[in-house]
Structure formats: C-alpha cells, structure tokens
Scaffold this active site. Structure first.
Site, PDB file in Angstrom:
ATOM      1  N   GLN A 276       0.798  -1.231   0.012  1.00 39.08           N
ATOM      2  CA  GLN A 276       0.040   0.081   0.015  1.00 39.08           C
ATOM      3  C   GLN A 276       0.761   1.328   0.030  1.00 39.08           C
ATOM      4  O   GLN A 276       1.844   1.399   0.738  1.00 39.08           O
ATOM      5  CB  GLN A 276      -0.843  -0.064   1.237  1.00 39.08           C
ATOM      6  CG  GLN A 276      -1.861  -1.137   1.269  1.00 39.08           C
ATOM      7  CD  GLN A 276      -3.050  -0.952   0.175  1.00 39.08           C
ATOM      8  OE1 GLN A 276      -3.082   0.040  -0.556  1.00 39.08           O
ATOM      9  NE2 GLN A 276      -4.056  -1.901  -0.034  1.00 39.08           N
ATOM     10  N   PHE A 305      -7.036 -12.345  -1.768  1.00 39.12           N
ATOM     11  CA  PHE A 305      -6.247 -11.286  -2.399  1.00 39.12           C
ATOM     12  C   PHE A 305      -5.040 -10.763  -1.256  1.00 39.12           C
ATOM     13  O   PHE A 305      -4.891  -9.659  -1.221  1.00 39.12           O
ATOM     14  CB  PHE A 305      -6.886 -10.338  -3.218  1.00 39.12           C
ATOM     15  CG  PHE A 305      -7.806 -10.784  -3.980  1.00 39.12           C
ATOM     16  CD1 PHE A 305      -7.461 -11.159  -5.292  1.00 39.12           C
ATOM     17  CD2 PHE A 305      -9.170 -11.163  -3.710  1.00 39.12           C
ATOM     18  CE1 PHE A 305      -8.379 -11.510  -6.266  1.00 39.12           C
ATOM     19  CE2 PHE A 305     -10.160 -11.321  -4.734  1.00 39.12           C
ATOM     20  CZ  PHE A 305      -9.710 -11.768  -5.763  1.00 39.12           C
ATOM     21  N   ASN A 310      -0.721  -8.329   4.525  1.00 41.26           N
ATOM     22  CA  ASN A 310      -1.017  -6.906   5.220  1.00 41.26           C
ATOM     23  C   ASN A 310      -2.236  -7.137   6.095  1.00 41.26           C
ATOM     24  O   ASN A 310      -2.137  -6.438   7.139  1.00 41.26           O
ATOM     25  CB  ASN A 310      -1.315  -5.803   3.927  1.00 41.26           C
ATOM     26  CG  ASN A 310      -1.261  -4.438   4.452  1.00 41.26           C
ATOM     27  OD1 ASN A 310      -0.434  -4.066   5.027  1.00 41.26           O
ATOM     28  ND2 ASN A 310      -2.499  -3.899   4.329  1.00 41.26           N
ATOM     29  N   GLU A 326      -3.694 -15.675  -2.752  1.00 41.41           N
ATOM     30  CA  GLU A 326      -3.156 -14.776  -3.455  1.00 41.41           C
ATOM     31  C   GLU A 326      -2.733 -15.279  -4.799  1.00 41.41           C
ATOM     32  O   GLU A 326      -2.265 -16.515  -4.741  1.00 41.41           O
ATOM     33  CB  GLU A 326      -1.897 -14.141  -2.713  1.00 41.41           C
ATOM     34  CG  GLU A 326      -1.146 -13.332  -3.565  1.00 41.41           C
ATOM     35  CD  GLU A 326      -1.589 -12.202  -4.168  1.00 41.41           C
ATOM     36  OE1 GLU A 326      -1.524 -11.746  -5.428  1.00 41.41           O
ATOM     37  OE2 GLU A 326      -2.739 -11.500  -3.443  1.00 41.41           O
ATOM     38  N   ASP A 353      -4.878 -18.558  -8.729  1.00 44.14           N
ATOM     39  CA  ASP A 353      -5.678 -17.387  -9.408  1.00 44.14           C
ATOM     40  C   ASP A 353      -7.078 -17.427  -9.276  1.00 44.14           C
ATOM     41  O   ASP A 353      -7.729 -18.347  -9.655  1.00 44.14           O
ATOM     42  CB  ASP A 353      -5.496 -17.998 -11.119  1.00 44.14           C
ATOM     43  CG  ASP A 353      -5.879 -16.903 -12.191  1.00 44.14           C
ATOM     44  OD1 ASP A 353      -6.806 -16.044 -11.617  1.00 44.14           O
ATOM     45  OD2 ASP A 353      -5.586 -16.974 -13.151  1.00 44.14           O
ATOM     46  N   ASP A 374      -9.630  -8.033  -0.513  1.00 43.41           N
ATOM     47  CA  ASP A 374      -8.760  -6.744  -0.983  1.00 43.41           C
ATOM     48  C   ASP A 374      -8.471  -7.009  -2.462  1.00 43.41           C
ATOM     49  O   ASP A 374      -7.186  -7.007  -2.602  1.00 43.41           O
ATOM     50  CB  ASP A 374      -7.718  -6.222  -0.013  1.00 43.41           C
ATOM     51  CG  ASP A 374      -7.235  -5.064  -0.460  1.00 43.41           C
ATOM     52  OD1 ASP A 374      -7.723  -4.174  -1.383  1.00 43.41           O
ATOM     53  OD2 ASP A 374      -6.084  -4.695  -0.005  1.00 43.41           O
ATOM     54  N   CYS A 400     -10.294  -1.094  -4.160  1.00 38.54           N
ATOM     55  CA  CYS A 400      -9.645   0.113  -4.763  1.00 38.54           C
ATOM     56  C   CYS A 400     -10.422   0.696  -6.365  1.00 38.54           C
ATOM     57  O   CYS A 400      -9.892   1.517  -6.826  1.00 38.54           O
ATOM     58  CB  CYS A 400      -8.248  -0.174  -5.281  1.00 38.54           C
ATOM     59  SG  CYS A 400      -8.121  -1.634  -6.288  1.00 38.54           S
TER      60      CYS A 400
END
Length: 444
Positions: A276, A305, A310, A326, A353, A374, A400
């Site tokens: 980030q 994800f 994080n 991920e 994936d 996320d 996002c």
C-alpha cells in the site's frame, strides 16, 4: 471509444459546471450542443468557466479550463507548481476536506447506480496525511531533444508526454525533493536514452530505485549510479527485462520491510512487490477493517487477495486461524516467510488464480466464519460466485475501484441474500481521483 481530433473547435466557450466526475473533472452540459456532456479538467461544481475543447466523441466531449469566471468557494490555490500539467494529481484545486466528500459521493453513486444497493450506514471517511505520503510509485523517463534534457516524472494530462517535474509533493520527501537531481543525473549518462522508467519504493530501512534499462549499462554508468545512490541515500537496483531480472547494483542489495506496530508485525518485501502506497493510512485501514470484521478469538477467517499478508498477519493476532490466498506466487512465498518471521503458526497461505475455478482446491473446501477480501481494480466477482457464501457471518470488502465494488455488492445483496451494513471511502491517494473504500456485508 475512439476520440476524434479532426473536428475539435478550439474556440473558448463559456459553460457552467454541474457536477464532478469520477475522475475529478467538472461535468457540464453545453447549450447549442443539445445538452451534450462535456468533461472539463480543472473545473469544480458551481463554477462558470471559459473552456477549450480538447477531444470529441459521439456521446461526450472533453475540454480544459482556460479561465475561471465564477469560482467555487471550495476552490483553493494548488500547492504544486506542476498541477494542471502533471496527471499525478487532479484535485489539488479542491479543498482537502471536500476531496474526500467528493469521493464518498462517487462511492455512493456507484453503489446505487451499478449495484442497486444502499448501505445501512455511511461510514465516516478514513483520512490521513495529504502531502509526502506516497512511498511507492513509478516515474517515466524520457530524453526530449527539443528541450535538450531528460524528463523524469509522471505522465502529463496528455499521456503521450512526460511531465517536466522539479519535485513531487505527494511522494515521500526522500524521493519527491530529488526529482530534479535525478533528471540532471540521468542526462549525464551514456545510456540516458535507454532508461524508460524508474520505480521507487521505501521500507523502514531504505529507499530503493529500480532502474529499467533497455541496453546493458556501461561501466561508467554503473559507477555513476553507485555514486548517485550513495550521495542521495538510495539503494539502486537494475532491471534489464521482466521482474525476474531485477538485481541490486552492488550485488548485495538491502532487506526491505515495514512494521505494523499495533499488531507487532513486520512485513518483508522486494523492490517490485505490491505494498500500500500510503503507510500511515494503511495502518488506519487495517485497524478499521479488523474493527468492522469483529473477528473472534475462536474463529477461522479467509483473506482473499492477501498479498504479503497485510491484513492476514494482523488478523492472525486476533483469531484461531486465518487462511490467505493470493494469485502472485512470489507474494505468497514472502507471506509465508513473514508469518514464520513473526512467529504466527496459525496463518496459512495458498497460491491461486482467483479469476479461475477454485472449487476443487483444499482451501476452498475448508470451513470459515468470516471473509475479508482486498481485490484488484477488476473486483472479485469470479471467486464470489464460487465460494459457499452461506458460511460467512460477515464479509469485509476493501476496494480500490468503486465500480467493481458496486457490481460485487449487487451480487451479494440482490442474489445471495446479504445486507450491505455499511460502506465508506478511504483517502489512500489524496489529491487524486482514486477512490479506496470499504464495505461490510452480513447474511440476512
């Protein structure tokens, strides 16, 4: 949609700005053009401006502000001398408090218009420092013969061109104050025409510049980069091709990491890894997400994800077990190393994936109490359509891109029986039009 430049009328015209678009431009409807929508850069709602057309298409036109005839009370003087040319920021002319109000409005509009949903509660926006916050990014580099210099910076409003920057006020000062020095230095190199971009990233220990070069560096240029790095406090990495070609100039490099103090967690990463960009707001966002998720100490949580961990590793401090998934195998490897480094044996990681069928995978068949995700800008619809969603008592979705969040929210609420409990914007990228947001869903 293709833009036509052959029919552009450069004659300045007067227009009133009715709204602000999702990308930070003023929205006008031109009289004499059948009320055709025109997006006007540099203009704010309520203003009357003189504008010059820059592009035409069948359904809308584009223009730039030439003169402000009637200013909005929310208009401020941009702090950066490059504002209006550099496309790195588009909202510096709007009062900072109003920037996040505008982003909150974009989020709610997307949820209603695309997802046909409304949150039960609009969360107070999450805000932080607005200057010197950006610890990761990419500068374009271009030798411009007409200017007889090498330009280093973000793209201009017209993305064919690189902005001629002397500084960048949104980038951390260790980098942002040295853009001109970097430009002057690259101009002195033998291979100044062979460097298309430089990526920067900062950890707690060091600031790294990764130099993309199209031809092998001469011995003189390698020595010059080493000296420049020492003089300005940069660790230099070189990249001759793909991500796997990144190597430290000195052959040793430097360990990179950042600490999440509230959870006693340290995350190690590599120079081109995703982190980030806004360190302080990232901590606020993690705390916010965990508070909204309400993780119980005996619960199992799925984190999709997950990147470097994080959210996963702070979650591991709060729950019985957390599973992170991920798509980037390199990030998964580093997430596992981070879990081990922090002594978190209750965090598992899988590489997958998430746009493809995962229904037969081991992690998908496990049972969970709650879900945190996320996703990238494209959203998470593919994996949401595969998950046994009924098991999740609560879902926290960090986004996002408000459009993909709205689409996915519509699926969860209108097709899967969830309630959109709350949603709100987070100002991860002040002075830009980028809208980071968070939403909470509960099973009805």
């Amino acid at each position: 949609m293709a833009r036509s430049r052959s029919r552009i009328d450069r004659t300045p015209f007067q227009t009133e700005i009715l709204d602000l678009s999702h990308d930070g431009r003023g929205v006008a409807r031109r009289e004499g053009e059948g009320g055709k929508v025109t997006f006007v850069s540099g203009a704010l709602p309520g203003e009357v401006v003189m504008a010059e057309q820059t592009a035409r298409s069948r359904h809308f036109d584009e223009a730039r502000t030439v003169e402000v005839l009637k200013a909005s009370p929310q208009r401020v003087t941009p702090k950066c001398p490059h504002f209006g040319t550099c496309a790195g920021c588009v909202l510096q002319h709007l009062d900072e408090d109003q920037q996040i109000v505008a982003k909150q409005r974009v989020l709610m509009d997307n949820l209603e218009r695309i997802g046909h949903v409304k949150p039960g509660t609009v969360l107070a926006p999450l805000v932080g420092e607005s200057w010197g916050y950006r610890r990761k990014g990419r500068f374009s580099v271009r030798r411009v013969e007409k200017k007889d210099k090498t330009l280093v910076g973000f793209r201009e409003q017209d993305p064919r061109f690189v902005a001629d920057l002397s500084q960048c006020l949104t980038v951390i000062p260790e980098i942002g104050t040295k853009v001109e020095a970097l430009s002057t230095f690259i101009e002195s190199l033998d291979g100044k025409r062979d460097i298309p971009q430089i990526e920067f990233i900062a950890g707690d220990q060091a600031v790294v510049l990764t130099v993309r070069h199209l031809q092998p560096l001469s011995d003189a240029d390698r020595a010059a980069w080493a000296t420049f790095g020492q003089q300005h406090g940069f660790v230099i990495y070189l990249q001759s091709g793909g991500v796997d070609t990144v190597q430290p100039l000195d052959g040793q490099g430097v360990p990179l990491s950042f600490r999440l103090a509230p959870w006693d967690v340290e995350l190690a990463f590599r120079p081109l890894d995703f982190i980030q960009v806004n360190a302080k707001l990232n901590e606020k966002m993690i705390a916010h997400a965990l508070d909204l998720l309400e993780p119980g100490e005996d619960e199992r949580v799925l984190d999709l994800f997950c990147g470097l961990g994080n959210f996963t590793l702070p979650l591991a401090r709060r729950v019985r077990e957390v599973v992170g998934v991920e798509g980037d195998a390199g990030l998964v490897a580093r997430a596992r190393e981070n879990a081990e480094r922090n002594g978190l044996a209750n965090a598992q990681f899988f590489s997958a994936d998430l746009t493809q069928d995962q229904r037969s995978t081991a992690w998908m068949r496990q049972g969970f109490d709650k879900l945190l995700l996320d996703p990238p800008r494209s959203g998470a619809i593919e994996v949401l359509q595969q998950l046994p969603l009924k098991q999740f008592k609560r879902i926290v979705y960090v986004s996002c891109h408000p459009g993909s969040l709205a689409r996915d929210a519509g699926y969860l609420v209108n097709e899967q029986g969830f309630t959109l409990v709350s949603a709100g914007a987070m100002d991860m990228f002040p002075h830009t039009a980028h809208v980071e947001s968070i939403a909470v869903f509960e099973k009805r």
